[in-house]
Design an enzyme around this catalytic site. Structure first.
Site, short mmCIF file in Angstrom:
data_model
loop_
_atom_site.label_atom_id
_atom_site.label_comp_id
_atom_site.label_asym_id
_atom_site.label_seq_id
_atom_site.Cartn_x
_atom_site.Cartn_y
_atom_site.Cartn_z
N HIS A 201 -12.63 16.09 23.24
CA HIS A 201 -13.74 16.21 22.69
C HIS A 201 -13.89 17.33 21.76
O HIS A 201 -14.63 17.29 20.55
CB HIS A 201 -14.83 16.67 23.72
N ARG A 308 -15.96 -1.00 18.45
CA ARG A 308 -15.45 -1.29 19.89
C ARG A 308 -16.48 -0.89 20.63
O ARG A 308 -16.97 0.39 20.99
CB ARG A 308 -14.26 -0.06 20.04
N ARG A 344 -17.11 -6.46 18.71
CA ARG A 344 -16.06 -6.95 19.83
C ARG A 344 -16.57 -6.84 21.11
O ARG A 344 -16.96 -5.98 21.75
CB ARG A 344 -14.94 -6.24 19.54
N GLU A 441 -4.00 -10.80 18.69
CA GLU A 441 -3.27 -9.56 18.85
C GLU A 441 -2.17 -9.86 20.06
O GLU A 441 -1.87 -8.90 20.58
CB GLU A 441 -4.19 -8.42 19.38
N ASN A 464 -2.26 -3.43 16.50
CA ASN A 464 -1.95 -2.31 17.70
C ASN A 464 -1.21 -2.89 18.65
O ASN A 464 -0.18 -2.61 19.40
CB ASN A 464 -3.00 -1.48 17.94
N ASP A 465 -1.85 -4.09 19.26
CA ASP A 465 -1.58 -4.94 20.47
C ASP A 465 -0.53 -5.64 20.11
O ASP A 465 0.49 -6.08 20.87
CB ASP A 465 -2.77 -5.42 21.15
N ARG A 475 2.32 0.93 23.56
CA ARG A 475 1.72 1.62 22.44
C ARG A 475 1.45 2.94 22.52
O ARG A 475 1.40 3.75 21.59
CB ARG A 475 0.31 0.89 21.84
N CYS A 512 -7.57 -5.36 11.57
CA CYS A 512 -8.30 -4.32 12.00
C CYS A 512 -7.59 -3.20 12.80
O CYS A 512 -7.77 -2.29 13.11
CB CYS A 512 -9.72 -4.81 12.71
C1 PEP Z 1 -5.47 -3.74 17.86
O1 PEP Z 1 -5.12 -4.09 19.25
O2 PEP Z 1 -5.09 -3.67 16.80
C2 PEP Z 1 -7.04 -3.31 17.84
C3 PEP Z 1 -7.48 -3.26 16.95
O3 PEP Z 1 -7.50 -3.11 18.87
P1 PEP Z 1 -7.42 -1.89 19.90
O4 PEP Z 1 -6.87 -0.93 19.25
O5 PEP Z 1 -9.08 -1.72 20.22
O6 PEP Z 1 -6.86 -2.39 21.18
MG MG Z 2 -6.25 -4.59 20.72
#
Ligand code: PEP
Ligand code: MG
Length: 559
Positions: A201, A308, A344, A441, A464-465, A475, A512
């Site tokens: 925080h 998010r 989302r 993803e 990311n996923d 990750r 994204c």
């Molecule tokens: C992703 O998976 O790239 C993504 C943007 O979603 P998150 O990071 O919220 O899982």
């Molecule tokens: Mg994701």
């Protein structure tokens, strides 16, 4: 700055350098304030019987002081940071728990000091949180330490913020967001802590206050003295104690360059985002709060590519009601209008919190995202209704996370339509043509993207996923961070497949995931044909600067 840094030069002492983890950018020159560390053993334990009434009185007064002070900070925080004010309200709730007060009074009546009773009672409460299975709840146990500290300060009738003068840089074992807010008001310029996380925080608050900060500098409070002249470099995580004349000159220059860069980037906020040869790129932002949205707008984002919504759950510690969501979405859509707001659906499960979620051996491969929502249709329906009810301005898009089969998508779309029809029957106005899209993803979704594309309005690549699942590398796991590589050809090929499917069916495709903001990826992504890029707000201007220098006709030949 030159003048400000001059008076802190300390010519008689040897320069010392320490390296920690940079958590909030910026450079500042100041004087150290080392926060005093008091362990539980530094307090007396027992009192005599005749002191009990006085001790009870002392506890009541400390309670009033601490809660008044907290309320005051909440009032300040509300104007500066909604995220932090939610956290502080949790502190106030803990502080005002009457059952806890009774237990503390009982212990005082048994002959213990107020300090001892407070420490003892909060420790007992903290145990419940520390032992919780849910990691998010476990993490909240730290809140008890912060509240204990406030009460102990109250009992000592002192607030540490009084010691923090203008131009100081605070050094401590850890720092609470409450204290940080007070320090900031008192003119403190930055902070350095021994522990703490980038996502803590205090770190979040430091970034939103644009205060440089370094964390993870072990034992630093024993190596620096009050009043020492220091320089904090929040870009590289370096702390310099007793800087030499040369070092000071170097950092004065570095600070000037950083300020100039910020200024020149700032001028880009209103520039159209196209490549050198005029190919337009739709630049949007990833956000999780109204605060982020304001920053994104300031940096010239043309809408939100990823909201998010999990943040709403984390802030409230429960799934938000339909009404809570409607208000939130309405406000966000109003602020981003006329640009799109991509909401989302709750992507809970795996590393993201969910109320009553089953314990799973492999949560990343389990009930997360759309899989969870299709099991908890009550939660899914609330969100669908809220999204539609808030869609009056017609700039909302709805996006589904973790799609991996055609059937899953068809069932989801049918359920969304069924819920929308209910609204129609209830006579509730909404955007009937609200675009529905999916995250790409999972490798499966990329591989079958040509079958998914005809069913939706847009794709957004979540690298990311996509990287995690393609490379079979967690990750968050640092042991496999070298394998977790979004530039691996396997990931790029999957992205390319999704882009080709989107183009074939004439639907929008954006990105994204974090790769979108990576400086080495901009040419690649644009060359591949991505036209919508969504990144976290602080990355927007740097990204735009790179795009303005790209020649689309050249980079599109590379793939
Ligand atoms: C992703 O998976 O790239 C993504 C943007 O979603 P998150 O990071 O919220 O899982
Ligand atoms: Mg994701």
């Amino acid at each position: 700055m030159q003048n400000q840094s001059e008076h802190i030069q300390d010519t008689n002492r040897e320069e010392l350098r320490f390296k920690g983890i940079p958590t909030s950018q910026g450079i500042e020159f100041g004087k150290a304030i080392v926060l005093f560390k008091e362990g539980p053993s530094s307090y007396p334990i027992h009192i005599s019987e005749e002191s009990i009434p006085e001790e009870l009185e002392r506890f009541s007064a400390a309670l009033v002081n601490a809660s008044e002070e907290l309320q005051h900070i909440i009032d300040i925080a509300q104007k500066e940071s909604a995220k932090i004010s939610h956290i502080l309200e949790t502190y106030l709730l803990i502080l005002m728990d009457s059952i806890m007060h009774e237990s503390i009074r009982t212990r005082i009546k048994e002959g213990y000091t107020a300090e001892n009773a407070v420490i003892h009672e909060f420790d007992v409460q903290k145990q419940f949180f520390t032992l919780a299975k849910d990691p998010i709840i476990r993490e909240r146990s730290i809140d008890f330490d912060h509240v204990t500290e406030r009460l102990l300060n109250g009992l000592r009738n002192r607030t540490i913020s009084h010691a923090v003068a203008e131009g100081s840089i605070v050094i401590g074992s850890s720092i609470t967001p409450t204290d940080l807010m007070l320090f900031h008001k008192a003119g403190c310029l930055g902070f350095i802590t021994e522990i703490g996380g980038i996502a803590s925080h205090a770190s979040i608050l430091a970034r939103s206050l644009s205060m440089p900060a370094i964390i993870g500098l072990r034992d630093i409070s024993e190596k620096v003295q009050d009043e020492d002249a220091i320089i904090i470099d929040g870009f590289s995580g370096i702390l310099i104690v007793h800087p030499t004349e040369d070092t000071r000159s170097f950092y004065i220059q570095k600070k000037k360059e950083a300020d100039d860069n910020k200024l020149s980037l700032g001028l880009l906020a209103n520039t159209e985002c196209t490549t050198l040869d005029g190919y337009p790129i739709h630049l949007m932002a990833n956000i999780d709060s109204i605060e982020d949205l304001h920053v994104a707008m300031k940096y010239g984002a043309k809408g939100i590519g990823l909201l998010r919504t999990e943040y709403l759950i984390i802030a409230r510690q429960h799934f938000p009601t339909e009404q809570e969501q409607i208000e939130w979405y309405k406000e966000l859509s109003h602020i981003s209008f006329p640009h799109p707001l991509t909401i989302r659906a709750f992507d809970v499960g795996s590393d993201k919190y969910a109320e009553g979620l089953a314990e799973e051996d492999n949560p990343a491969l389990g009930l997360r995202g759309i899989r969870f929502l299709l099991q908890r249709k009550d939660i899914f329906k609330n969100q669908i209704r809220a999204v539609y009810i808030a869609s009056k301005e017609k700039n909302i898009r709805f996006m589904l996370p973790m799609i991996s089969t055609i059937n899953e998508l068809k069932i989801s779309l049918a359920f969304i339509e069924e819920s929308r029809l209910e609204l129609e029957h209830e006579g509730i106005p909404h955007d009937m043509a609200l675009p529905i899209g999916i995250m790409i993803e999972t490798p499966a979704s990329a591989l079958i993207s040509d079958s998914l594309a005809p069913l939706v309005s847009f794709f957004s690549i979540g690298t990311n996923d996509l990287t995690q699942y393609t490379m079979a590398a967690d990750r968050l796991n640092e042991y496999v961070s070298d394998i977790y590589d979004p530039f691996n050809p396997a990931v790029i090929r999957l992205m390319k497949m999704a882009i080709e499917s989107a183009k074939k069916y004439g639907i929008n495709i954006g990105i994204c995931g974090e790769l979108a903001g990576h400086s080495a990826a901009t040419e690649l992504l644009i060359g591949l044909g991505i036209q919508e890029i969504s990144v976290s707000p602080p990355l927007l201007l740097e990204l735009k600067k790179r795009i303005l220098h790209i020649n689309y006709s050249e980079v599109s030949q590379l793939h």
